[in-house]
Design a protein around this motif. Structure first.
Motif, PDB file in Angstrom:
ATOM      1  N   ALA A  40       0.835  -1.177  -0.111  1.00  0.00           N
ATOM      2  CA  ALA A  40       0.123  -0.078   0.142  1.00  0.00           C
ATOM      3  C   ALA A  40       1.000   1.191  -0.153  1.00  0.00           C
ATOM      4  O   ALA A  40       1.807   1.457   0.835  1.00  0.00           O
ATOM      5  N   GLU A  41       0.390   2.266  -0.508  1.00  0.00           N
ATOM      6  CA  GLU A  41       1.152   3.612  -0.879  1.00  0.00           C
ATOM      7  C   GLU A  41       0.561   4.347   0.380  1.00  0.00           C
ATOM      8  O   GLU A  41      -0.677   4.717   0.043  1.00  0.00           O
ATOM      9  N   GLY A  42       1.304   4.915   1.318  1.00  0.00           N
ATOM     10  CA  GLY A  42       0.702   5.600   2.327  1.00  0.00           C
ATOM     11  C   GLY A  42       0.105   7.093   2.033  1.00  0.00           C
ATOM     12  O   GLY A  42      -0.745   7.567   2.488  1.00  0.00           O
ATOM     13  N   ASP A  43       0.464   7.552   0.752  1.00  0.00           N
ATOM     14  CA  ASP A  43       0.013   8.759   0.519  1.00  0.00           C
ATOM     15  C   ASP A  43      -1.292   8.636  -0.124  1.00  0.00           C
ATOM     16  O   ASP A  43      -2.110   9.419   0.104  1.00  0.00           O
ATOM     17  N   GLU A  44      -1.784   7.527  -0.343  1.00  0.00           N
ATOM     18  CA  GLU A  44      -3.209   7.283  -0.972  1.00  0.00           C
ATOM     19  C   GLU A  44      -4.252   7.465   0.286  1.00  0.00           C
ATOM     20  O   GLU A  44      -5.420   7.443   0.114  1.00  0.00           O
ATOM     21  N   PHE A  45      -3.727   7.375   1.700  1.00  0.00           N
ATOM     22  CA  PHE A  45      -4.523   7.394   2.837  1.00  0.00           C
ATOM     23  C   PHE A  45      -4.713   8.908   3.071  1.00  0.00           C
ATOM     24  O   PHE A  45      -5.635   9.187   4.074  1.00  0.00           O
ATOM     25  N   HIS A  46      -4.017   9.854   2.695  1.00  0.00           N
ATOM     26  CA  HIS A  46      -4.363  11.369   2.868  1.00  0.00           C
ATOM     27  C   HIS A  46      -5.339  11.801   2.510  1.00  0.00           C
ATOM     28  O   HIS A  46      -5.997  11.481   1.164  1.00  0.00           O
ATOM     29  N   PRO A  47      -6.300  12.583   3.640  1.00  0.00           N
ATOM     30  CA  PRO A  47      -7.362  12.991   2.853  1.00  0.00           C
ATOM     31  C   PRO A  47      -7.008  14.219   2.038  1.00  0.00           C
ATOM     32  O   PRO A  47      -5.995  14.659   1.993  1.00  0.00           O
ATOM     33  N   PRO A  48      -8.240  14.554   1.340  1.00  0.00           N
ATOM     34  CA  PRO A  48      -7.859  15.774   0.211  1.00  0.00           C
ATOM     35  C   PRO A  48      -7.417  16.972   0.969  1.00  0.00           C
ATOM     36  O   PRO A  48      -6.808  17.767   0.158  1.00  0.00           O
ATOM     37  N   GLU A  49      -7.812  17.457   2.114  1.00  0.00           N
ATOM     38  CA  GLU A  49      -7.285  18.854   2.508  1.00  0.00           C
ATOM     39  C   GLU A  49      -5.796  18.499   2.710  1.00  0.00           C
ATOM     40  O   GLU A  49      -5.056  19.406   2.470  1.00  0.00           O
ATOM     41  N   ASN A  50      -5.130  17.389   3.138  1.00  0.00           N
ATOM     42  CA  ASN A  50      -3.761  17.430   3.215  1.00  0.00           C
ATOM     43  C   ASN A  50      -3.019  17.364   1.786  1.00  0.00           C
ATOM     44  O   ASN A  50      -2.139  18.231   1.848  1.00  0.00           O
ATOM     45  N   PRO A  67      -5.323  12.027  11.615  1.00  0.00           N
ATOM     46  CA  PRO A  67      -6.389  11.265  10.980  1.00  0.00           C
ATOM     47  C   PRO A  67      -5.738  10.167   9.857  1.00  0.00           C
ATOM     48  O   PRO A  67      -6.103   8.966   9.560  1.00  0.00           O
ATOM     49  N   TRP A  68      -4.708  10.684   9.177  1.00  0.00           N
ATOM     50  CA  TRP A  68      -3.949  10.112   8.146  1.00  0.00           C
ATOM     51  C   TRP A  68      -3.126   8.769   8.706  1.00  0.00           C
ATOM     52  O   TRP A  68      -3.267   7.765   8.295  1.00  0.00           O
ATOM     53  N   LEU A  69      -2.557   8.985   9.794  1.00  0.00           N
ATOM     54  CA  LEU A  69      -1.691   7.970  10.761  1.00  0.00           C
ATOM     55  C   LEU A  69      -2.759   6.944  11.133  1.00  0.00           C
ATOM     56  O   LEU A  69      -2.425   5.736  10.844  1.00  0.00           O
ATOM     57  N   ARG A  73      -3.063   2.879  10.322  1.00  0.00           N
ATOM     58  CA  ARG A  73      -2.833   2.085  11.525  1.00  0.00           C
ATOM     59  C   ARG A  73      -4.323   1.158  11.214  1.00  0.00           C
ATOM     60  O   ARG A  73      -4.025  -0.020  11.419  1.00  0.00           O
ATOM     61  N   ASP A  74      -5.229   1.413  11.113  1.00  0.00           N
ATOM     62  CA  ASP A  74      -6.335   0.729  10.957  1.00  0.00           C
ATOM     63  C   ASP A  74      -6.316  -0.083   9.699  1.00  0.00           C
ATOM     64  O   ASP A  74      -6.989  -1.229   9.676  1.00  0.00           O
ATOM     65  N   TRP A  75      -5.845   0.291   8.688  1.00  0.00           N
ATOM     66  CA  TRP A  75      -5.615  -0.410   7.465  1.00  0.00           C
ATOM     67  C   TRP A  75      -4.743  -1.850   7.768  1.00  0.00           C
ATOM     68  O   TRP A  75      -5.098  -2.943   7.272  1.00  0.00           O
ATOM     69  N   ILE A  76      -3.614  -1.444   8.492  1.00  0.00           N
ATOM     70  CA  ILE A  76      -2.916  -2.522   8.883  1.00  0.00           C
ATOM     71  C   ILE A  76      -3.383  -3.533   9.771  1.00  0.00           C
ATOM     72  O   ILE A  76      -3.352  -4.782   9.589  1.00  0.00           O
ATOM     73  N   SER A  77      -4.293  -3.021  10.591  1.00  0.00           N
ATOM     74  CA  SER A  77      -4.853  -3.792  11.748  1.00  0.00           C
ATOM     75  C   SER A  77      -6.097  -4.662  10.781  1.00  0.00           C
ATOM     76  O   SER A  77      -6.002  -5.832  11.000  1.00  0.00           O
ATOM     77  N   GLU A  78      -6.575  -4.199  10.025  1.00  0.00           N
ATOM     78  CA  GLU A  78      -7.614  -4.990   9.023  1.00  0.00           C
ATOM     79  C   GLU A  78      -6.888  -6.068   8.140  1.00  0.00           C
ATOM     80  O   GLU A  78      -7.479  -7.266   8.362  1.00  0.00           O
ATOM     81  N   LYS A  79      -5.693  -5.761   7.657  1.00  0.00           N
ATOM     82  CA  LYS A  79      -5.040  -6.590   6.788  1.00  0.00           C
ATOM     83  C   LYS A  79      -4.560  -7.964   7.921  1.00  0.00           C
ATOM     84  O   LYS A  79      -4.494  -9.048   7.546  1.00  0.00           O
ATOM     85  N   ALA A  80      -4.293  -7.278   8.931  1.00  0.00           N
ATOM     86  CA  ALA A  80      -3.648  -8.268   9.987  1.00  0.00           C
ATOM     87  C   ALA A  80      -4.587  -9.186  10.309  1.00  0.00           C
ATOM     88  O   ALA A  80      -4.446 -10.404  10.780  1.00  0.00           O
ATOM     89  N   GLY A  81      -5.937  -8.661  10.687  1.00  0.00           N
ATOM     90  CA  GLY A  81      -6.909  -9.598  11.024  1.00  0.00           C
ATOM     91  C   GLY A  81      -7.408 -10.671  10.098  1.00  0.00           C
ATOM     92  O   GLY A  81      -7.952 -11.538  10.357  1.00  0.00           O
ATOM     93  N   GLU A  82      -6.836 -10.194   8.886  1.00  0.00           N
ATOM     94  CA  GLU A  82      -7.235 -11.268   7.725  1.00  0.00           C
ATOM     95  C   GLU A  82      -5.870 -12.263   7.573  1.00  0.00           C
ATOM     96  O   GLU A  82      -5.963 -13.223   6.654  1.00  0.00           O
ATOM     97  N   LEU A 101       1.243   4.187  14.660  1.00  0.00           N
ATOM     98  CA  LEU A 101       1.398   3.100  13.800  1.00  0.00           C
ATOM     99  C   LEU A 101       1.618   1.639  14.314  1.00  0.00           C
ATOM    100  O   LEU A 101       1.065   0.644  13.968  1.00  0.00           O
ATOM    101  N   ARG A 102       2.544   1.934  15.470  1.00  0.00           N
ATOM    102  CA  ARG A 102       2.782   0.522  16.048  1.00  0.00           C
ATOM    103  C   ARG A 102       1.511   0.044  16.768  1.00  0.00           C
ATOM    104  O   ARG A 102       1.348  -1.076  17.364  1.00  0.00           O
ATOM    105  N   GLY A 103       0.506   0.878  17.007  1.00  0.00           N
ATOM    106  CA  GLY A 103      -0.717   0.518  17.655  1.00  0.00           C
ATOM    107  C   GLY A 103      -1.680  -0.591  16.847  1.00  0.00           C
ATOM    108  O   GLY A 103      -2.803  -0.913  17.312  1.00  0.00           O
ATOM    109  N   ALA A 104      -1.181  -0.670  15.449  1.00  0.00           N
ATOM    110  CA  ALA A 104      -1.937  -1.596  14.776  1.00  0.00           C
ATOM    111  C   ALA A 104      -1.864  -3.241  15.263  1.00  0.00           C
ATOM    112  O   ALA A 104      -1.000  -3.574  16.312  1.00  0.00           O
ATOM    113  N   GLY A 105      -2.562  -3.935  14.824  1.00  0.00           N
ATOM    114  CA  GLY A 105      -2.735  -5.350  15.329  1.00  0.00           C
ATOM    115  C   GLY A 105      -1.946  -6.260  14.483  1.00  0.00           C
ATOM    116  O   GLY A 105      -2.111  -7.351  14.100  1.00  0.00           O
TER     117      GLY A 105
END
Length: 178
Positions: A40-50, A67-69, A73-82, A101-105
């Motif tokens: 995943a490209e981290g830049d793609e998680f930026h909201p339009p305002e950023n 909110p970007w971080l 983190r939530d995307w990492i957790s989602e994938k880890a959950g899978e 980011l380290r707070g991910a699952g």
């Protein structure tokens, strides 16, 4: 808890970090391809305002990045959950950002790409089609807090071919490609 199909342990997320134009995307894609992990490209998680702020030469502040971080983190957790191991890019310039980011699952590990600002500026001048203007590079270097000894990660200089940088990173992380 889901386990990684590759390791049978807690899924791993490798975050390739550093300032803009240092080679995060190239390195992360090569690592993901070599390990057959999700990229995943981290830049793609930026909201339009950023993106608007950066496009206009305005550096992001901690409030902009929060909110970007969290989204990364939530995307990492989602994938880890899978049960999925992941590789992604994220500047992760400050320790407190890496703490989010380290707070991910997953076991979050960092590959900090290291280079002199002049080399990165030269690379940036050749880059086309990215919203980050060269005027923001010095603010990224000024904000950069390099990985501390107690952080799960490695520092790798980008003074070689991308393939060699990847090989160094994986060797130092103790990860063998399948």
């Amino acid at each position: 808890m889901s386990t990684s199909p590759q390791t049978g342990e807690k899924p791993v997320s490798i975050i390739v970090m550093g300032p803009s134009s240092i080679g995060k995307t190239t390195t992360a894609r090569l690592i993901a391809d070599k390990l057959d992990w999700i990229f995943a490209e981290g830049d793609e998680f930026h909201p339009p305002e950023n993106i608007d702020k950066m496009s206009n030469g305005i550096p992001l502040n901690d409030e902009d990045r929060a909110p970007w971080l969290e989204k990364i983190r939530d995307w990492i957790s989602e994938k880890a959950g899978e049960g999925q191991d992941t590789v992604l890019t994220c500047s992760a310039l400050k320790r407190r950002y890496r703490d989010v980011l380290r707070g991910a699952g997953a076991r979050v590990r960092f590959v900090e790409l290291v280079a002199e600002e002049t080399l990165v500026a030269e690379r940036m001048s050749r880059r086309k089609g990215h919203y980050m203007p060269a005027s923001l590079l010095s603010s990224q270097f000024a904000a950069l807090e390099m990985l501390d000894e107690d952080e799960d990660g490695v520092k790798v200089t980008v003074d070689a071919s991308p393939e060699e940088v990847v090989d160094r990173a994986l060797t130092e992380l103790g990860i063998k490609a399948g």
